[in-house]
Design an enzyme around this catalytic site. Sequence first.
Site, PDB file in Angstrom:
ATOM      1  N   HIS A 191       0.849  -1.186   0.000  1.00 57.38           N
ATOM      2  CA  HIS A 191       0.000   0.000   0.000  1.00 57.38           C
ATOM      3  C   HIS A 191       0.884   1.235   0.000  1.00 57.38           C
ATOM      4  O   HIS A 191       2.105   1.144   0.134  1.00 57.38           O
ATOM      5  CB  HIS A 191      -0.981  -0.001   1.180  1.00 57.38           C
ATOM      6  N   CYS A 208       5.846   5.726   4.943  1.00 57.85           N
ATOM      7  CA  CYS A 208       4.702   4.973   4.414  1.00 57.85           C
ATOM      8  C   CYS A 208       3.986   5.684   3.270  1.00 57.85           C
ATOM      9  O   CYS A 208       3.049   5.142   2.693  1.00 57.85           O
ATOM     10  CB  CYS A 208       3.712   4.641   5.529  1.00 57.85           C
ATOM     11  N   HIS A 228       5.010   0.327  -0.433  1.00 53.42           N
ATOM     12  CA  HIS A 228       5.785  -0.636   0.345  1.00 53.42           C
ATOM     13  C   HIS A 228       4.876  -1.797   0.714  1.00 53.42           C
ATOM     14  O   HIS A 228       3.661  -1.700   0.635  1.00 53.42           O
ATOM     15  CB  HIS A 228       6.363   0.023   1.607  1.00 53.42           C
ATOM     16  N   HIS A 244       3.820  -5.480   3.119  1.00 55.83           N
ATOM     17  CA  HIS A 244       3.741  -6.088   4.443  1.00 55.83           C
ATOM     18  C   HIS A 244       3.354  -7.557   4.301  1.00 55.83           C
ATOM     19  O   HIS A 244       2.700  -7.942   3.328  1.00 55.83           O
ATOM     20  CB  HIS A 244       2.671  -5.412   5.313  1.00 55.83           C
ATOM     21  N   HIS A 268      -1.292 -10.205  -2.435  1.00 59.86           N
ATOM     22  CA  HIS A 268      -0.398  -9.752  -3.496  1.00 59.86           C
ATOM     23  C   HIS A 268      -0.992  -8.601  -4.303  1.00 59.86           C
ATOM     24  O   HIS A 268      -0.746  -8.470  -5.501  1.00 59.86           O
ATOM     25  CB  HIS A 268       0.026 -10.916  -4.407  1.00 59.86           C
ATOM     26  N   GLU A 298       0.290  -5.860  10.836  1.00 59.32           N
ATOM     27  CA  GLU A 298       0.930  -5.263   9.662  1.00 59.32           C
ATOM     28  C   GLU A 298       2.407  -5.654   9.639  1.00 59.32           C
ATOM     29  O   GLU A 298       2.995  -5.825   8.578  1.00 59.32           O
ATOM     30  CB  GLU A 298       0.767  -3.744   9.718  1.00 59.32           C
TER      31      GLU A 298
END
Length: 147
Positions: free
Chosen positions: A16, A25, A29, A31, A75, A133
């Site tokens: 996201h 952020c 990037h 998670h 994904h 996360e």
Amino acid sequence: MNIIRITKEFRYEGAHALMGYDGKCRHIHGHSYVLHVTVCGAPAQDCHCAKDGMLMDFTDLKAIVNRNIIEHFDHALVIRRDAPLAKELCNEYKNVVTVDFQPTCENLIIHFARILTENLPEGVRLHHLRLYETATSFVEWYAEDNR
């Protein structure tokens, strides 16, 4: 009547970007998310039924969560619908999910709670969700806090 809770864990990979955010952020990037889904209700009380004593078959819960959340978000890149280049990314890449909110972990869990509440069978209620996360950071949503 006894009320019980069952929990199933799900894992998915996702990316996201937080539009306008003033930290790292703001960049795209990823998670390794871990989602815990806890539902509650009264177990079946029918000695003639193979599912006697079950609130819900874990296989059924898995199917609901996979169909409504994991298949869409695993994904995937999750971005706000009004983010720069959102339309172009959706045209170029198959697994881009656009949402009407900032795709923070907090907003995602609220979104997931709404989706799951609408898709659980009769007699089964969403009790709470926990979304990791990172290995050390998570958010929680509880039905009792959101009546």
